[in-house]
Design an enzyme around this catalytic site. Structure first.
Site, PDB file in Angstrom:
ATOM      1  CB  ILE A 185       6.038  -0.232  -0.089  1.00  0.00           C
ATOM      2  CG1 ILE A 185       7.221   0.332  -0.892  1.00  0.00           C
ATOM      3  CG2 ILE A 185       5.300  -1.288  -0.898  1.00  0.00           C
ATOM      4  CD1 ILE A 185       8.331  -0.673  -1.121  1.00  0.00           C
ATOM      5  N   GLY A 223       9.100   4.596   7.963  1.00  0.00           N
ATOM      6  CA  GLY A 223       8.014   3.678   8.257  1.00  0.00           C
ATOM      7  C   GLY A 223       7.381   3.159   6.978  1.00  0.00           C
ATOM      8  NE  ARG A 224       1.180   3.546   6.793  1.00  0.00           N
ATOM      9  CZ  ARG A 224      -0.015   4.039   6.499  1.00  0.00           C
ATOM     10  NH1 ARG A 224      -0.253   4.480   5.271  1.00  0.00           N
ATOM     11  NH2 ARG A 224      -0.958   4.100   7.406  1.00  0.00           N
ATOM     12  CB  SER A 225       9.882   0.941   4.408  1.00  0.00           C
ATOM     13  OG  SER A 225       9.679   2.310   4.490  1.00  0.00           O
TER      14      SER A 225
END
EC number: 4.2.2.10
Length: 379
Positions: A234, A255-257
């Site tokens: 996200i 990652g990117r969560s």
């Protein structure tokens, strides 16, 4: 008498259908009050062309998905040279050279041949005043995502799955893209096997957004970390965004969560992060993150260093009392199991919550079981 009986049966059947396709519940948090297509008569697209037409027209609509809409091969494929910045092992994602990304940013990466499905690279345009809802577990969009941009507002996306968008290829497409929108509610949505971002809010203002009860399934045969854990979860990057994330199940990512930056006020409440191979949060400059009542299970690094934005991680009962001034209640503690630390307590930004629609928060104690069983297209 027989005629009356048949009419009664028909009426009952129609009532049952209407009940089955109505929106369940209402948005909490920043997108509270969103109505989508409202009371418009429900339409049931039968083909991918009808679905695209209904989503992209200027009418208020309730659009019901009662089957899988498979966009795979609908716009052909492209074979060209890409790159392999994360390695050439079978489990590694490779990248499309979109906008010369490989050339400009990965000049030393090995060149590889890529063949991707064109439909996946750009989502279906969704215009204002739309409700997109799945019937039971049947509503699936495969091979193409959704794209809400350029002033779109008042949209509900509920109880659908978006799957299988060029999962091997970074830059092969996102599941849900928002950019320059307002009042969007994403609820009970499952995303799985996605090329890049499961949900992305672009650099223009996305104003009021609620993401709730959704299942971000990062399990994939390909990943940028080459381990089957999807990295691109996200991404919240808008210039003036208010995002509520509540009751979501964020599973098997690396990652990117989420990654949060730009000028984004994020309220992350009662979410369940489970089984991550690296890190969950990336908190960049311009991020303002309040995290409460969440559960982090098997998350080695809850927030990647350095934290460049501001974070209130609800670290203790005494510290959490400050929330009463700005939210009208104390904040809930987060719960941890086999996970890293998460205890930063910046408070200056909490005033940004004053006067806003704030989601309620439950104790973390029941979050893992309730979220894991109910998140995604389970209505």
């Amino acid at each position: 008498m027989k005629t009356t009986f048949l009419v009664s049966l028909a009426t009952a059947a129609l009532s049952s259908t209407a009940a089955a396709v109505s929106v369940s519940g209402s948005a909490e948090g920043f997108a509270k009050g969103v109505t989508g297509g409202g009371s418009a008569t429900a339409v049931y697209p039968d083909t991918i062309d009808e679905l695209v037409s209904y989503l992209g027209d200027d009418e208020a609509r309730v659009i019901v998905l009662s089957k899988t809409f498979d966009f795979t091969d609908s716009e052909g494929t492209t074979t060209e040279t890409g790159c392999a910045p994360w390695g050439t092992d079978a489990a590694c994602q490779v990248a499309i050279n979109q906008n010369d990304w490989c050339t400009n940013y990965q000049p030393d990466a090995p060149s590889v041949s890529v063949t991707y499905d064109n439909a996946g690279t750009l989502g279906i345009t969704v215009n204002s005043d739309k409700t997109l809802i799945g019937e039971g577990s049947a509503g699936v969009i495969k091979g193409k995502g959704l794209r809400l941009v350029s002033g779109t507002s008042n949209v509900i996306i509920q109880n659908i799955a978006i799957t299988d968008i060029n999962p091997k290829y970074v830059w092969g497409g996102d599941a849900i893209t928002l950019n320059d929108v307002d009042m969007v509610w994403i609820d009970h949505v499952t995303t799985a096997r996605i090329a890049r971002q499961h949900i992305v809010l672009g650099t223009e203002a996305d104003n009021r957004v609620t993401i709730s009860n959704s299942f971000i399934n990062g399990e994939s045969d390909y990943s940028a970390t080459c381990d089957g854990y999807h990295y691109w979860g996200i991404y919240l990057d808008g210039s003036s965004d208010m995002v509520t994330m509540k009751g979501n199940y964020i599973y098997h990512t690396s990652g990117r969560s989420p990654k949060v930056q730009g000028n984004t006020l994020l309220h992350a409440v009662n979410n369940y992060w489970h089984d991550n191979s690296d890190h969950a949060f990336e908190i960049g400059e311009g991020a303002y993150v309040l995290a409460e009542g969440n559960v982090f299970q098997n998350i080695p690094t809850v927030a990647e260093d350095p934290i460049e934005g501001e974070l209130f991680a609800s670290p203790s009962e005494s510290a959490n009392e400050v929330c009463s001034t700005y939210l009208g209640r104390v904040c809930e503690l987060n719960g941890f199991g086999s996970s890293g630390t998460f205890n930063q307590a910046d408070t200056d930004f909490l005033s940004k919550f004053e006067g806003k629609n704030i989601a309620s928060a439950d104790s973390y104690s029941s979050v893992a079981s309730s979220v894991a069983s109910s998140a995604g297209n389970t209505l």
